[in-house]
Motif scaffolding. Sequence first.
Motif, PDB file in Angstrom:
ATOM      1  N   MET A   1     -18.501 -10.489 -10.502  1.00  0.00           N
ATOM      2  CA  MET A   1     -17.511 -10.455 -11.583  1.00  0.00           C
ATOM      3  C   MET A   1     -16.252 -11.122 -11.045  1.00  0.00           C
ATOM      4  N   ILE A   2     -15.802 -12.170 -11.717  1.00  0.00           N
ATOM      5  CA  ILE A   2     -14.669 -12.973 -11.249  1.00  0.00           C
ATOM      6  C   ILE A   2     -13.521 -12.816 -12.244  1.00  0.00           C
ATOM      7  N   PHE A   3     -12.388 -12.321 -11.743  1.00  0.00           N
ATOM      8  CA  PHE A   3     -11.239 -12.005 -12.583  1.00  0.00           C
ATOM      9  C   PHE A   3     -10.092 -12.970 -12.304  1.00  0.00           C
ATOM     10  N   PRO A   4      -9.068 -12.965 -13.165  1.00  0.00           N
ATOM     11  CA  PRO A   4      -7.938 -13.870 -12.959  1.00  0.00           C
ATOM     12  C   PRO A   4      -7.411 -13.801 -11.525  1.00  0.00           C
ATOM     13  N   GLY A   5      -6.983 -14.953 -11.049  1.00  0.00           N
ATOM     14  CA  GLY A   5      -6.522 -15.045  -9.673  1.00  0.00           C
ATOM     15  C   GLY A   5      -7.653 -15.226  -8.675  1.00  0.00           C
ATOM     16  N   GLY A   6      -8.877 -15.378  -9.189  1.00  0.00           N
ATOM     17  CA  GLY A   6     -10.030 -15.563  -8.310  1.00  0.00           C
ATOM     18  C   GLY A   6     -10.527 -14.290  -7.666  1.00  0.00           C
TER      19      GLY A   6
END
Length: 145
Positions: free
Chosen positions: A36-41
């Motif tokens: 799972m990849i969220f804002p900011g990497g």
Amino acid sequence: MTAEAAAVAVVEDFLAALGRGDRDAAARHLADGAVMIFPGGRRYTTLDALAAASAVRYRHVDKHREEYEALTDGTGDVIVWSMGTLFGENNAGVRYDGVRYVDRFRLRDGLIVEQRVWNDLAQSGVLTARAETEIEPQWRPRTPD
């Protein structure tokens, strides 16, 4: 039911489970090795790690899931886009609503192998607000008519 419709149902169930804090139910939809990849990497491979990281940002977050799009790509994976807005409460107890998000899921054999998340939480300022008046009106909680 088409593969695309089945994938949308999986994503809907996954997001609904996360929204109510039921990590066990959500985890049933994740493939081994899912990322799972969220804002900011920021990358997470478990829901426990995601929950721990989220706890420093807000008390609660959920989604008004307003639109889905799905397609099968050239590899046979199903791609599902979920779009809508976020609502919740930051760590100062300030409630927010209406913050845009887009999630892109990749499903293989009926399980989520990847989730990519984009949202306007940082731009909205809702996570650092100490009072509702510090939040622009478009991100304040909806009031019944």
